[in-house]
Design an enzyme around this catalytic site. Sequence first.
Site, PDB file in Angstrom:
ATOM      1  N   GLU A 286      44.109  45.478  40.283  1.00 17.75           N
ATOM      2  CA  GLU A 286      45.498  45.346  40.228  1.00 17.75           C
ATOM      3  C   GLU A 286      46.559  46.489  40.159  1.00 17.75           C
ATOM      4  OE1 GLU A 286      43.524  43.618  38.792  1.00 17.75           O
ATOM      5  OE2 GLU A 286      43.300  41.715  39.868  1.00 17.75           O
TER       6      GLU A 286
ATOM      7  N   PHE B 246      45.903  37.430  36.243  1.00 17.55           N
ATOM      8  CA  PHE B 246      45.510  38.901  36.726  1.00 17.55           C
ATOM      9  C   PHE B 246      46.383  39.741  37.242  1.00 17.55           C
ATOM     10  CE2 PHE B 246      42.204  35.340  38.160  1.00 17.55           C
ATOM     11  CZ  PHE B 246      41.897  35.084  36.917  1.00 17.55           C
TER      12      PHE B 246
ATOM     13  N   HIS C  59      44.071  31.134  34.548  1.00 19.30           N
ATOM     14  CA  HIS C  59      44.834  30.652  36.040  1.00 19.30           C
ATOM     15  C   HIS C  59      46.034  29.963  35.885  1.00 19.30           C
ATOM     16  CE1 HIS C  59      40.755  31.724  37.045  1.00 19.30           C
ATOM     17  NE2 HIS C  59      40.989  31.809  38.210  1.00 19.30           N
TER      18      HIS C  59
END
Lengths: 376, 337
Positions: free
Chosen positions: B70, B96, B139
């Site tokens: 990332e 993330f 998530h």
Amino acid sequence: MTVQELPGAGASHRFTPPAWSPRTDAAPLLPDPEPYRVLGTPAADGLDPELMRRCYAELVRGRRYNAQATALTKQGRLAVYPSTVGQEACEIAAAMVLEERDWLFPSYRDTLAAVARGLDPVQALTLLRGDWHTGYDPREHRIAPLSTPLATQLPHAVGLAHAARLRGDDVVALAMVGDGGTSEGDFHEAMNFAAVWQAPVVFLVQNNGFAISVPLAKQTAAPTLAHKAVGYGMPGRLVDGNDIAAMHEVLSEAVRRARSGGGPTMIEAVTYRMEAHTNADDATRYRSDAEVEAWKAHDPVALLERELTARGLLDAEGIQAAKDAADAMAAALRDGMNADPVLDPMDLFAHVYEEQTDRLREQAEMLRAELEAGNE
Amino acid sequence: MTTTTAARPVAKPATMAQALGRAMRDAMAEDPTVHVMGEDVGTLGGVFRITDGLAKEFGDDRCTDTPLAEAGILGAAVGMAMYGLRPVVEMQFDAFAYPAFEQLISHVAKMRNRTRGAMPLPITIRVPYGGGIGGVEHHCDSSEAYYVATPGLTVVTPATVEDAYGLLRASIASDDPVIFLEPKRLYWSKADWSPETPAAVPGIGKALVRRAGTSATLITYGPSLPVCLEAAEAAREEGWDLEVVDLRSLVPFDEETVVASVRRTGRAVVVHEAGGFGGPGAEIAARVTERCFHHLEAPVLRVTGFDIPYPPPMLEKHHLPGVDRILDTVARLQWEN
Ligand SMILES: Cc1ncc(C[n+]2csc(CCOP(=O)(O)OP(=O)(O)O)c2C)c(N)n1
């Protein structure tokens, strides 16, 4: 336990993974066992006298620039100055090998590289003087802002080089980082992206022995930093960072390779930081005088001066001319730094967003009122 | 649009996911400098299929599967933007995006400022965020507080299909970096919509009154908008006529629309999924109090997620602000000294 013995694993599930093709030419990627040198070796016979005289003048100017900036710190004109005394050959070669259309991505220590690329020394030092973070237009000079968070400029170099290639320009990005910076995640991500994208990037790692106080041995267990390149699939070159002829050659080669579509190269320049990390650092806490003395014998300016004088390519007159030019640069830098910068506090709100938000407009009004009240 | 004979485009049912994909597609078709990049955005079309078909239509160079990194993705986007491209970056999930925070905060948010305007970065960072989809740990984070606390970032979050398209187009067109928060539980929400219809929604920085009312204002955004609208319907039975304001944009924050609404109704509740302490609702409540003090009949209240790490899926229903919790809070607005 083999796969067949695992409960539930039947022979009918046998599966052949698709072919994977690793690089088969790992050997040419491996760095030299010893730092590559030119000065003082037979390879010096092939030196280009004109180029070397230019290198010499730049080195002398660079040394003078370091001395002047350090003096300005002592006078309180610069908040801080990370010196590159001892590393001038790396800084200057990095700037010299680039074409005008190429980009330089310096770290906070690399103001000299920016100056060698043609940036006004005062503009290069505004970050450290404290009047503005970036004292120049990066697009005009093709020098990215000096990056203080370590290694974070490396992915930028990759992205820019990649974008240039997508647009059909043969532009190369050269990114500089210290030995400590190679431990950061961004170093890894940038190297990997560059190799996967075959981006026209040159990574120049200046291994100057220490990250503030931490020696290389505590930074990495790799045989050399150049070895790290191999795992990414790019060549790693180990070079004597005090030998400007070697630096110029290896960097030029990497730039050529990148420009012609050959992908990235990582270069570890082995050098030494002769002065403390910055004026705020006490180098005697982590290294001996003897070590510093030993490196003095391998000074980049003296190394080239010796070679050129011995070969009759430089005389007292040439040495004096280089010194005079350096003094003139230092005088201009002193003058520029002794003039107090004119600062407008309202600038604080000027470049946060393209369009001022209501919130910032309100805060700007508050400051304006405070300023007006203070002026009465 | 001057022709009157042209048939009006027919609005058909479309999901938010489709509207988002269409926004990128149209931006890429119009402007060759728009590049989409991220993990799995190419062949797969993203794990939520938002970028479906882009690689096929525009090629790998315009819609790129990057290595899994990332900071590298966002850092490379910075360099690409420095060279004149307009990267649209997909972060696969809210939690993330955290490896990219160094790039985001130290460079993306500050580049315009540190270069005195010489180098703006037109980067759009799409972040699927929030819970309610039964996702496992990491998530479902509502990470907007981190973004809104970072000067230099624009932070928007659509709650409708039309806004998903309109706000994403506006974000890609913006010369400032935009955090585009996609309420992932609304990805499959549908509306009759056509991209050819001229945008009826305002761009970045405007809030909208989604439901007019007189008794109190619910101030919300993103995934909580449908919950608030449902609560407002339910509140009718209790005799409450609730106004619902959809912020759409957290930075810049449309204080005027919010303040005007609260001055009309005299009562306000801020609703969001993110934790309450230091969450966007704290800022909004403070601003409303500062601006509406004499109009308020009760303190500004908040209904937020608990101040806990996002819970496991089987417990998330207790954490997320639901209709009942909103109604209970609205009931507390009958303030008595
Ligand atoms: C991400 C980050 N962590 C810590 C620092 C603080 N810091 C500034 S310089 C430095 C050492 C850097 O060493 P190295 O990469 O070898 O470069 P050198 O200073 O030797 O040029 C540290 C730890 C920083 N600037 N950025």
